[in-house]
Design a protein around this motif. Structure first.
Motif, PDB file in Angstrom:
ATOM      1  N   SER A 182       0.625  -1.128  -0.023  1.00 19.97           N
ATOM      2  CA  SER A 182       0.033  -0.129   0.145  1.00 19.97           C
ATOM      3  C   SER A 182       0.670   1.176  -0.174  1.00 19.97           C
ATOM      4  CB  SER A 182      -0.988  -0.044   1.201  1.00 19.97           C
ATOM      5  OG  SER A 182      -1.640   1.132   1.168  1.00 19.97           O
ATOM      6  N   GLU A 183       1.989   1.341   0.827  1.00 26.79           N
ATOM      7  CA  GLU A 183       2.703   2.625   0.898  1.00 26.79           C
ATOM      8  C   GLU A 183       3.416   2.579  -0.335  1.00 26.79           C
ATOM      9  OE1 GLU A 183       3.474   4.745   3.174  1.00 26.79           O
ATOM     10  OE2 GLU A 183       1.912   3.925   4.645  1.00 26.79           O
ATOM     11  N   LEU A 184       4.077   1.438  -0.912  1.00 33.29           N
ATOM     12  CA  LEU A 184       4.852   1.725  -2.221  1.00 33.29           C
ATOM     13  C   LEU A 184       4.226   1.752  -3.369  1.00 33.29           C
ATOM     14  CD1 LEU A 184       7.274   1.179   0.038  1.00 33.29           C
ATOM     15  CD2 LEU A 184       8.303   0.131  -1.822  1.00 33.29           C
ATOM     16  N   PHE A 185       3.151   0.915  -3.660  1.00 32.01           N
ATOM     17  CA  PHE A 185       2.187   0.851  -4.703  1.00 32.01           C
ATOM     18  C   PHE A 185       0.874   1.345  -4.836  1.00 32.01           C
ATOM     19  CE2 PHE A 185       4.843  -3.149  -4.437  1.00 32.01           C
ATOM     20  CZ  PHE A 185       6.032  -2.604  -4.782  1.00 32.01           C
ATOM     21  N   GLY A 186       0.431   1.846  -3.633  1.00 33.32           N
ATOM     22  CA  GLY A 186      -0.907   2.396  -3.599  1.00 33.32           C
ATOM     23  C   GLY A 186      -1.995   1.251  -3.461  1.00 33.32           C
ATOM     24  N   HIS A 187      -3.350   1.754  -3.533  1.00 32.32           N
ATOM     25  CA  HIS A 187      -4.446   0.911  -3.312  1.00 32.32           C
ATOM     26  C   HIS A 187      -5.744   1.763  -3.827  1.00 32.32           C
ATOM     27  CE1 HIS A 187      -4.586   2.832   0.753  1.00 32.32           C
ATOM     28  NE2 HIS A 187      -5.897   3.196   0.432  1.00 32.32           N
ATOM     29  N   THR A 188      -6.391   0.715  -4.226  1.00 32.51           N
ATOM     30  CA  THR A 188      -7.926   1.402  -4.919  1.00 32.51           C
ATOM     31  C   THR A 188      -8.853   1.507  -3.701  1.00 32.51           C
ATOM     32  OG1 THR A 188      -8.513  -0.724  -5.235  1.00 32.51           O
ATOM     33  CG2 THR A 188      -7.645   0.404  -7.112  1.00 32.51           C
ATOM     34  N   LYS A 189      -9.830   2.367  -3.915  1.00 35.65           N
ATOM     35  CA  LYS A 189     -10.861   2.420  -2.696  1.00 35.65           C
ATOM     36  C   LYS A 189     -11.630   1.088  -2.693  1.00 35.65           C
ATOM     37  CE  LYS A 189     -15.055   4.851  -1.735  1.00 35.65           C
ATOM     38  NZ  LYS A 189     -15.990   6.069  -2.026  1.00 35.65           N
ATOM     39  N   GLY A 190     -11.719   0.692  -1.265  1.00 41.13           N
ATOM     40  CA  GLY A 190     -12.562  -0.623  -1.068  1.00 41.13           C
ATOM     41  C   GLY A 190     -11.486  -1.617  -1.034  1.00 41.13           C
ATOM     42  N   ALA A 191     -10.197  -1.462  -1.274  1.00 39.53           N
ATOM     43  CA  ALA A 191      -9.026  -2.740  -1.821  1.00 39.53           C
ATOM     44  C   ALA A 191      -9.299  -3.554  -0.324  1.00 39.53           C
ATOM     45  CB  ALA A 191      -8.029  -2.286  -2.122  1.00 39.53           C
ATOM     46  N   PHE A 192      -8.898  -2.920   0.870  1.00 43.42           N
ATOM     47  CA  PHE A 192      -9.320  -3.620   2.048  1.00 43.42           C
ATOM     48  C   PHE A 192     -10.154  -2.936   2.938  1.00 43.42           C
ATOM     49  CE2 PHE A 192      -5.341  -1.264   1.347  1.00 43.42           C
ATOM     50  CZ  PHE A 192      -5.369  -0.583   2.457  1.00 43.42           C
ATOM     51  N   THR A 193     -10.282  -3.343   4.053  1.00 47.02           N
ATOM     52  CA  THR A 193     -11.306  -2.752   5.238  1.00 47.02           C
ATOM     53  C   THR A 193     -11.087  -1.273   5.340  1.00 47.02           C
ATOM     54  OG1 THR A 193     -11.202  -4.631   6.475  1.00 47.02           O
ATOM     55  CG2 THR A 193     -12.189  -2.991   7.412  1.00 47.02           C
ATOM     56  N   ARG A 250      -5.623   5.708  -2.917  1.00 44.28           N
ATOM     57  CA  ARG A 250      -4.173   6.206  -2.611  1.00 44.28           C
ATOM     58  C   ARG A 250      -2.977   5.939  -3.578  1.00 44.28           C
ATOM     59  NH1 ARG A 250      -1.209   5.349   3.403  1.00 44.28           N
ATOM     60  NH2 ARG A 250       0.673   6.314   2.986  1.00 44.28           N
ATOM     61  N   MET A 251      -2.333   7.140  -3.711  1.00 40.87           N
ATOM     62  CA  MET A 251      -1.209   6.891  -4.498  1.00 40.87           C
ATOM     63  C   MET A 251      -0.051   6.343  -3.746  1.00 40.87           C
ATOM     64  SD  MET A 251       0.580  10.005  -6.499  1.00 40.87           S
ATOM     65  CE  MET A 251      -0.657  10.339  -7.872  1.00 40.87           C
ATOM     66  N   GLY A 252       0.881   5.359  -4.136  1.00 42.00           N
ATOM     67  CA  GLY A 252       1.849   4.878  -3.596  1.00 42.00           C
ATOM     68  C   GLY A 252       3.118   5.872  -3.733  1.00 42.00           C
ATOM     69  N   ASN A 294      10.243  -4.459 -14.178  1.00 38.57           N
ATOM     70  CA  ASN A 294       9.370  -4.161 -15.187  1.00 38.57           C
ATOM     71  C   ASN A 294       8.780  -2.636 -15.369  1.00 38.57           C
ATOM     72  OD1 ASN A 294       8.899  -7.065 -15.123  1.00 38.57           O
ATOM     73  ND2 ASN A 294       7.639  -7.099 -13.686  1.00 38.57           N
ATOM     74  N   LYS A 295       9.268  -1.861 -14.282  1.00 36.37           N
ATOM     75  CA  LYS A 295       9.002  -0.381 -14.258  1.00 36.37           C
ATOM     76  C   LYS A 295       7.615   0.030 -14.383  1.00 36.37           C
ATOM     77  CE  LYS A 295      13.455   0.657 -16.574  1.00 36.37           C
ATOM     78  NZ  LYS A 295      14.189   1.448 -17.709  1.00 36.37           N
ATOM     79  N   GLU A 296       6.946  -0.963 -13.564  1.00 36.75           N
ATOM     80  CA  GLU A 296       5.306  -0.487 -13.558  1.00 36.75           C
ATOM     81  C   GLU A 296       4.809  -1.200 -12.175  1.00 36.75           C
ATOM     82  OE1 GLU A 296       3.786  -2.533 -17.002  1.00 36.75           O
ATOM     83  OE2 GLU A 296       3.725  -4.408 -16.014  1.00 36.75           O
ATOM     84  N   ILE A 297       3.798  -0.613 -11.563  1.00 38.80           N
ATOM     85  CA  ILE A 297       3.353  -0.951 -10.460  1.00 38.80           C
ATOM     86  C   ILE A 297       1.623  -1.548 -10.587  1.00 38.80           C
ATOM     87  CG2 ILE A 297       4.658   0.588  -9.091  1.00 38.80           C
ATOM     88  CD1 ILE A 297       1.797   2.188  -8.664  1.00 38.80           C
ATOM     89  N   VAL A 298       1.228  -2.130  -9.858  1.00 43.38           N
ATOM     90  CA  VAL A 298      -0.125  -2.540  -9.928  1.00 43.38           C
ATOM     91  C   VAL A 298      -0.913  -2.345  -8.452  1.00 43.38           C
ATOM     92  CG1 VAL A 298      -1.990  -4.340 -10.029  1.00 43.38           C
ATOM     93  CG2 VAL A 298       0.188  -4.472 -11.347  1.00 43.38           C
ATOM     94  N   LYS A 299      -1.594  -1.280  -8.226  1.00 37.96           N
ATOM     95  CA  LYS A 299      -2.382  -1.007  -7.109  1.00 37.96           C
ATOM     96  C   LYS A 299      -2.953  -2.139  -6.409  1.00 37.96           C
ATOM     97  CE  LYS A 299      -2.601   3.843  -7.676  1.00 37.96           C
ATOM     98  NZ  LYS A 299      -3.694   4.961  -7.494  1.00 37.96           N
ATOM     99  N   ILE A 300      -2.853  -2.113  -5.075  1.00 36.31           N
ATOM    100  CA  ILE A 300      -3.904  -3.306  -4.324  1.00 36.31           C
ATOM    101  C   ILE A 300      -5.368  -2.974  -4.684  1.00 36.31           C
ATOM    102  CG2 ILE A 300      -4.512  -4.073  -2.313  1.00 36.31           C
ATOM    103  CD1 ILE A 300      -1.939  -3.445  -0.911  1.00 36.31           C
ATOM    104  N   ASN A 330      -6.117  -4.454 -11.348  1.00 37.42           N
ATOM    105  CA  ASN A 330      -5.297  -5.481 -12.237  1.00 37.42           C
ATOM    106  C   ASN A 330      -4.746  -4.617 -13.272  1.00 37.42           C
ATOM    107  OD1 ASN A 330      -6.168  -7.998 -11.246  1.00 37.42           O
ATOM    108  ND2 ASN A 330      -8.353  -7.623 -11.959  1.00 37.42           N
ATOM    109  N   LYS A 331      -4.908  -3.197 -13.119  1.00 37.80           N
ATOM    110  CA  LYS A 331      -4.256  -2.322 -14.409  1.00 37.80           C
ATOM    111  C   LYS A 331      -2.616  -1.910 -13.796  1.00 37.80           C
ATOM    112  CE  LYS A 331      -4.837   2.090 -16.346  1.00 37.80           C
ATOM    113  NZ  LYS A 331      -5.659   3.339 -16.331  1.00 37.80           N
ATOM    114  N   ALA A 332      -1.855  -2.329 -14.636  1.00 36.40           N
ATOM    115  CA  ALA A 332      -0.695  -1.862 -14.544  1.00 36.40           C
ATOM    116  C   ALA A 332      -0.377  -0.471 -14.759  1.00 36.40           C
ATOM    117  CB  ALA A 332       0.535  -2.831 -15.454  1.00 36.40           C
ATOM    118  N   ILE A 333       0.388   0.302 -14.163  1.00 39.57           N
ATOM    119  CA  ILE A 333       0.772   1.639 -14.229  1.00 39.57           C
ATOM    120  C   ILE A 333       2.196   1.999 -14.334  1.00 39.57           C
ATOM    121  CG2 ILE A 333       0.497   4.020 -13.129  1.00 39.57           C
ATOM    122  CD1 ILE A 333      -1.642   2.962 -11.472  1.00 39.57           C
ATOM    123  N   PRO A 334       2.497   2.403 -15.577  1.00 40.52           N
ATOM    124  CA  PRO A 334       4.168   2.539 -15.887  1.00 40.52           C
ATOM    125  C   PRO A 334       4.531   3.630 -14.835  1.00 40.52           C
ATOM    126  CG  PRO A 334       2.869   2.790 -17.910  1.00 40.52           C
ATOM    127  CD  PRO A 334       1.725   2.688 -16.662  1.00 40.52           C
TER     128      PRO A 334
END
Length: 463
Positions: free
Chosen positions: A230-241, A247-249, A281-287, A290-294
């Motif tokens: 979550s800290e490094l790659f970020g998460h989407t709304k509702g990804a966990f409790t 949030r942007m990582g 890979n020079k891309e992240i996937v938020k928690i 499934n979308k890879a972000i360069p």
């Protein structure tokens, strides 16, 4: 005529109308002054050059032909280009009595916002004008946001801590630092605690092509395993409790800039593979996505650990070490920086003297000698805290030796009190190498230094 003008609120906008037909100017002025707070009409297009506040206008209604018998639109295109050169964000609507699809397409390619024909329909003209006005406002907002972003980046990148010193050891490090900064190579900064590894990271960023972008720092040792992704790659709304909003990582926040991973040696082995995958890979996937972000970042890491030994012990991935260690910069300890101690003492004395309302503090020669003879195991950070504490507790304008107190540490060489520090250090290195049968990694780990530092010291002492 428009029948519902009363339902339209007057906008605080500036409209410029340029047409050689005075009847057209009068009709447009009468119509638009009910909708916009400031409407200016011009009969001769040459007057455009005398408008000092042209950049402040929101929309220009520009005729395409001004000379009798000419209908190719070239005059209009000339003034369109002039206006866009002076004020690129202004919305320009071209007006002509000669409808031509090719002419309209060319106008849009040249930078016009829209194109209307004479005679016009008032409702359509008002709608076109309002769209152009809103576009101008959006451009202003975007420009304002970019300016705010630029200002915020300058604040974030502002560094009130300076690299102080002119010793040969420090200057050699800075030479390499500034040379490496011009490339995009990953850098691993090593050295003891308190030597100023983060300052070197900031110097790399400041001297790089990414200096206008942000430098994002993160202490890897302070992140729990559960929050790592979550800290490094970020998460989407509702990804966990507790994910109440997206949030942007740190990786995404550092896009186009520099990411500084401090204390990389404290990263648990279980998380190293995830970090390695993102670096490769020079891309992240938020928690939760499934979308890879360069991501385009310059990676700089730092540690006081012996990563080579950790690799041997199975505590650090060798492939990750290769990825983060294209260039290794070893920051020298304070005890190897000659008279830099005196410069640092003077700097922090002035800094904390001003901070605590004790300007003009001096230091007695005996106190200066005491500070020079101390080994500074905590390096610059320890010196900084020592000076600050002494300034706070001082009662006079001259600091004496008793004003400086050092943390008592166990003495390893009590029986050799008459030996110099260099002799003691040489002895410690020789004993460590002997104890570990010449194993550099094991010896450097016992001594609490990196292999590079150990090599440098062995060369210095002829071991």
């Amino acid at each position: 005529m428009v029948t519902d003008l009363k339902s339209i609120n007057m906008l605080d906008g500036k409209i410029l109308v340029v047409d050689d037909n005075k009847s057209v100017l009068s009709a447009l002025e009468l119509l638009l002054q009910k909708l916009y707070s400031h409407v200016v009409t011009i009969f001769n297009p040459n007057q455009i050059t005398s408008i000092a506040d042209l950049k402040d206008y929101d929309v220009v209604l520009l005729d395409m032909n001004f000379s009798s018998g000419v209908n190719n639109g070239n005059e209009g295109f000339y003034w369109l280009r002039y206006i866009k050169e002076i004020a690129p964000d202004i919305s320009v609507i071209m007006i002509t009595a000669y409808g031509d699809v090719e002419l309209a397409v060319r106008a849009l390619k040249e930078g016009a916002t829209d194109f209307i024909l004479k005679p016009w329909d008032n409702k359509k003209l008002i709608g076109t004008l309002q769209s152009a006005y809103q576009l101008r406002q959006s451009r202003r907002e975007v420009f304002g946001l970019k300016e705010k972003e630029k200002h915020l980046k300058s604040i974030i990148n502002k560094n009130d801590n300076y690299i102080i010193g002119n010793s040969k050891a420090l200057q050699e490090v800075l030479t390499v630092t500034r040379k490496v900064a011009k490339t995009n190579a990953t850098v691993l900064i090593t050295g003891e605690n308190g030597t100023g590894k983060e300052l070197i990271a900031r110097e790399i960023h400041k001297c790089s092509k990414r200096s206008e972008e942000v430098l994002v720092s993160i202490d890897m040792g302070s992140i729990s395993e559960s929050l790592f992704e979550s800290e490094l790659f970020g998460h989407t709304k509702g990804a966990f409790t507790d994910a109440h909003e997206e949030r942007m990582g740190k990786f995404e926040a550092a896009h186009k800039g520099t990411l500084f991973l401090d204390e990389i040696g404290n990263l648990p082995l279980s998380l190293q593979a995830k970090l390695l995958a993102v670096i490769q890979n020079k891309e992240i996937v938020k928690i939760g996505s499934n979308k890879a972000i360069p991501v385009d970042i310059r990676l700089v890491c730092a540690t006081n650990c012996n990563l080579d030994l950790m690799v041997e012990q199975g505590l650090f991935r060798e492939d990750l070490l290769y990825r983060i260690n294209t260039i290794n910069i070893e920051v020298p300890p304070l005890r190897e920086r000659d008279n830099d101690i005196l410069l640092l003492i003077e700097y922090y004395l002035n800094l904390y003297g001003n901070k605590y309302g004790k300007k003009g503090l001096k230091i007695q020669k005996s106190a200066e000698k005491k500070l020079l003879n101390y080994n500074w195991p905590g390096n610059v950070r320890e010196l900084q805290h020592t000076i600050e504490r002494s300034v706070i507790l001082s009662e006079g304008h001259v600091l004496v030796a008793d004003d400086f107190l050092f943390k008592q540490r166990p003495q390893v060489y009590q029986k050799e009190l008459n030996t110099t520090l260099d002799e003691m250090e040489k002895d410690m290195i020789a004993n460590a190498l002997k104890m570990h049968h010449g194993n550099f990694s094991a010896a450097s780990n016992q001594l609490g230094v990196t292999r590079q530092t150990l090599y440098n010291k062995m060369k210095r002492y002829g071991l």
